[in-house]
Design a protein around this motif. Structure first.
Motif, PDB file in Angstrom:
ATOM      1  N   ALA A  56       1.559  20.359 -25.140  1.00 47.71           N
ATOM      2  CA  ALA A  56       2.817  19.663 -25.447  1.00 47.71           C
ATOM      3  C   ALA A  56       2.550  18.181 -25.697  1.00 47.71           C
ATOM      4  O   ALA A  56       3.083  17.590 -26.638  1.00 47.71           O
ATOM      5  CB  ALA A  56       3.812  19.848 -24.305  1.00 47.71           C
ATOM      6  N   ALA A  61       5.311  17.956 -28.657  1.00 46.98           N
ATOM      7  CA  ALA A  61       6.371  18.960 -28.796  1.00 46.98           C
ATOM      8  C   ALA A  61       6.948  19.255 -27.420  1.00 46.98           C
ATOM      9  O   ALA A  61       6.275  19.057 -26.409  1.00 46.98           O
ATOM     10  CB  ALA A  61       5.785  20.221 -29.416  1.00 46.98           C
ATOM     11  N   PRO A  62       8.198  19.724 -27.364  1.00 46.97           N
ATOM     12  CA  PRO A  62       8.802  20.015 -26.061  1.00 46.97           C
ATOM     13  C   PRO A  62       7.973  21.028 -25.259  1.00 46.97           C
ATOM     14  O   PRO A  62       7.531  22.035 -25.813  1.00 46.97           O
ATOM     15  CB  PRO A  62      10.163  20.598 -26.412  1.00 46.97           C
ATOM     16  N   ILE A  63       7.784  20.736 -23.972  1.00 48.97           N
ATOM     17  CA  ILE A  63       7.023  21.609 -23.071  1.00 48.97           C
ATOM     18  C   ILE A  63       7.586  23.020 -23.096  1.00 48.97           C
ATOM     19  O   ILE A  63       6.855  23.995 -23.165  1.00 48.97           O
ATOM     20  CB  ILE A  63       7.158  21.105 -21.611  1.00 48.97           C
ATOM     21  N   CYS A  64       8.917  23.099 -23.033  1.00 47.69           N
ATOM     22  CA  CYS A  64       9.589  24.405 -22.995  1.00 47.69           C
ATOM     23  C   CYS A  64      10.623  24.445 -24.106  1.00 47.69           C
ATOM     24  O   CYS A  64      11.253  23.429 -24.410  1.00 47.69           O
ATOM     25  CB  CYS A  64      10.263  24.609 -21.643  1.00 47.69           C
ATOM     26  N   GLN A  65      10.792  25.649 -24.706  1.00 51.69           N
ATOM     27  CA  GLN A  65      11.776  25.759 -25.794  1.00 51.69           C
ATOM     28  C   GLN A  65      13.190  25.568 -25.274  1.00 51.69           C
ATOM     29  O   GLN A  65      14.084  25.197 -26.027  1.00 51.69           O
ATOM     30  CB  GLN A  65      11.632  27.103 -26.517  1.00 51.69           C
ATOM     31  N   THR A  67      15.238  23.263 -23.904  1.00 50.96           N
ATOM     32  CA  THR A  67      15.283  21.833 -23.629  1.00 50.96           C
ATOM     33  C   THR A  67      16.540  21.468 -22.831  1.00 50.96           C
ATOM     34  O   THR A  67      16.861  20.302 -22.673  1.00 50.96           O
ATOM     35  CB  THR A  67      15.191  21.032 -24.936  1.00 50.96           C
ATOM     36  N   PRO A 102      12.390  17.976 -32.059  1.00 51.38           N
ATOM     37  CA  PRO A 102      13.799  18.337 -31.901  1.00 51.38           C
ATOM     38  C   PRO A 102      14.064  18.999 -30.549  1.00 51.38           C
ATOM     39  O   PRO A 102      13.127  19.404 -29.874  1.00 51.38           O
ATOM     40  CB  PRO A 102      13.972  19.361 -33.028  1.00 51.38           C
ATOM     41  N   LEU A 103      15.361  19.092 -30.201  1.00 50.21           N
ATOM     42  CA  LEU A 103      15.773  19.854 -29.018  1.00 50.21           C
ATOM     43  C   LEU A 103      16.450  21.132 -29.506  1.00 50.21           C
ATOM     44  O   LEU A 103      16.959  21.160 -30.625  1.00 50.21           O
ATOM     45  CB  LEU A 103      16.793  19.065 -28.192  1.00 50.21           C
ATOM     46  N   ARG A 104      16.475  22.133 -28.644  1.00 48.39           N
ATOM     47  CA  ARG A 104      17.193  23.352 -29.021  1.00 48.39           C
ATOM     48  C   ARG A 104      18.687  23.104 -28.816  1.00 48.39           C
ATOM     49  O   ARG A 104      19.068  22.555 -27.783  1.00 48.39           O
ATOM     50  CB  ARG A 104      16.745  24.531 -28.161  1.00 48.39           C
ATOM     51  N   PRO A 105      19.527  23.483 -29.780  1.00 46.64           N
ATOM     52  CA  PRO A 105      20.967  23.309 -29.552  1.00 46.64           C
ATOM     53  C   PRO A 105      21.436  24.242 -28.444  1.00 46.64           C
ATOM     54  O   PRO A 105      21.373  25.453 -28.587  1.00 46.64           O
ATOM     55  CB  PRO A 105      21.599  23.681 -30.891  1.00 46.64           C
ATOM     56  N   ASN A 115      28.103  27.931 -30.861  1.00 44.76           N
ATOM     57  CA  ASN A 115      27.176  26.861 -30.505  1.00 44.76           C
ATOM     58  C   ASN A 115      27.492  25.657 -31.396  1.00 44.76           C
ATOM     59  O   ASN A 115      27.583  25.791 -32.611  1.00 44.76           O
ATOM     60  CB  ASN A 115      25.749  27.351 -30.763  1.00 44.76           C
TER      61      ASN A 115
END
Lengths: 294, 201
Positions: A56, A61-65, A67, A102-105, A115
């Protein structure tokens, strides 16, 4: 620069830092867990976690999907001008981070199930305000994962059982949660207040670094006792068995009604993300958890 | 604990060889499906409508990825597993209807799914929760996305993967379930914990 723009930039940086880089105390605790884990399967999980943390950072990139749901804690100096503009700045930072990091919506209307696509919506991001003396503004973001949120609980204990009732409540809660909250976890525990106060304190307790026990030595002792007890469950990393189920226990309390003993347990997954910064009156910014910035 | 590298489509015979605690890596095609995609896929099946692709021998991944679009191309940025127990209400029907051979997620699944895996020949591969970049790096190509109206986390993403893993076989096709075994041990440990804390059961 105007306060609204500064806050937006700082909040954007905090969101980015939080989802990519784990705080140092959490990283160290995971490394120690890997060294000490005796279960072979448990060790494979901790190895994957440590590899993932490195990847990451390497790929930004984000550690976990997941976010998370975006939660802010704001300690606002009473002399800070333009506090009414901060909410908007935090919403804009969240929208920007969703697109650019990016972050996941992750913001869904519970009635229509739609969403929003940008991590904002009614009450989201959620803002916890605290007014303190002074002219600086301290911002903390906690992107809170859903898996660990799903097992958070509040309960009403029997006052006559005292602390033993709390211990039992926590042990049963951890056993029931099992593999679901992505162990090894961090536990935020709170007792007293009312149901709302307890869960708020428990969640906020997740922000305290693992290297800082409660300043009250008796509470610190209870934190250690509960930590050792829940690690005897054998749930282990990802619930596949092992000795590391919980990395740390942080306890807070509020005074309670004589007839009520509310208690709450908040879980954080191993990807225990948080980032803080202080904005001073002259517009300078100090990053408190991620000293290198982004 | 043996290590296997499997290529899709995976045959029932290959699946029957696997035992709990084995580690597998998958190369080939997998789809993502969470609550909403499971629900829709089963509705399609009941109505006799075909799915966007034939899932026989493939892997289904409980995952809502972080994705970004570069031009016309989708890229997987982060793609770790979500909690699988939420899909327990669909998975036995899903395995029966579509003959997927590997279900990937985190946290394990229950008895109903375990029974379906034994009956139809499938395994559950536990991927480390939160290890999203490890997963994303094994996704070499996003072939397409279906049902995007469900939102990006709930849509059906079709991934081409290479050595996707490590996946711990936590439910095999012989009725063994590592998570339920751990749960049993945890129940046994409860008494010791209560003793240590000076509590009565």
């Amino acid at each position: 620069m105007e306060i609204e723009k500064i806050v937006e930039n700082v909040a954007f940086n905090l969101l980015k830092q939080a989802v990519i880089y784990l705080p140092e105390d959490v990283k160290q605790a995971l490394k120690k867990a890997y060294e000490e884990e005796t279960s072979e399967t448990g060790k494979t999980q901790l190895k994957a976690i440590l590899d993932n943390i490195e990847l990451a950072e390497k790929y930004q990139a984000p550690i976990c999907q997941d976010t998370g749901t975006i939660i802010f804690y704001i300690k606002a100096g009473s002399e800070v001008k333009g506090l009414e503009k901060i909410e908007n700045a935090l919403i804009n930072a969240t929208k920007r981070a969703t697109k650019e990091v990016p972050l996941r919506p992750n913001a869904v209307n519970p009635f229509t199930q739609k969403n929003s696509g940008d991590n904002t919506g009614r009450f989201i991001p959620f803002l916890n305000w605290e007014i303190v003396p002074g002219n600086s503004l301290e911002l903390t973001v906690m992107p809170k994962g859903g898996g660990s949120e799903n097992v958070c609980v509040t309960g009403m204990l029997v006052p006559g059982e005292g602390i033993n009732g709390l211990k039992k409540f926590v042990v049963e809660t951890v056993i029931k949660a099992g593999a679901k909250p992505c162990p090894p976890n961090i536990l935020g525990i709170a007792m007293g207040g009312g149901t709302d106060i307890a869960i708020k304190l428990a969640k906020k307790a997740l922000l305290r670094p693992l290297t800082e026990p409660n300043p009250d030595p008796e509470i610190a002792k209870l934190e250690k006792e509960i930590l050792e007890a829940v690690n005897m469950t054998g749930i282990g990393p990802m619930g596949l068995g092992g000795k590391t189920t919980v990395l740390g226990v942080n306890i807070e309390y509020a005074y309670r009604h004589p007839a009520s003993f509310p208690a709450a347990v908040a879980f954080n997954c191993w990807a225990a993300r948080r980032a803080s910064a202080r904005i001073n009156a002259d517009g300078t910014v100090e990053y408190l958890t991620h000293k290198k910035g982004v | 604990m043996a290590v296997y590298h499997l290529k899709t489509p995976i045959s029932e015979e290959e699946i029957r060889k696997l035992k709990v605690n084995d580690v597998i890596y998958i190369t080939g095609t997998m789809i993502t499906a969470r609550d909403q995609a499971h629900r829709r896929a089963l509705e399609y099946f009941k109505q006799g409508k075909p799915l966007p692709l034939n899932l026989e021998g493939l892997a289904v991944f409980h995952c809502g990825p972080v994705v970004k679009k570069e031009g016309e191309k989708w890229i997987a940025v982060a793609a770790g597993p979500t909690t699988s127990t939420r899909m327990d209400i669909f998975e036995d029907e899903f395995i029966k209807a579509f003959k997927v051979r590997v279900v990937i997620g985190k946290g394990g699944m229950g008895k109903k799914t375990t029974d379906a895996m034994a009956k139809y020949g499938a395994v559950y591969g536990a991927f480390t929760g939160g290890a999203a970049i490890l997963a994303a790096k094994a996704i070499k190509n996003i072939r397409s996305v279906e049902w995007l109206d469900l939102g990006t986390p709930e849509a059906m993403w079709i991934f081409e993967v290479e050595d996707f893993g490590p996946l711990v076989v936590a439910i095999d096709s012989h009725g063994n379930n590592l998570f339920l075994d751990v749960q049993k041990k945890v129940e046994e440990n409860r008494q010791k914990i209560y003793q240590k804390l000076g509590l009565s059961l």
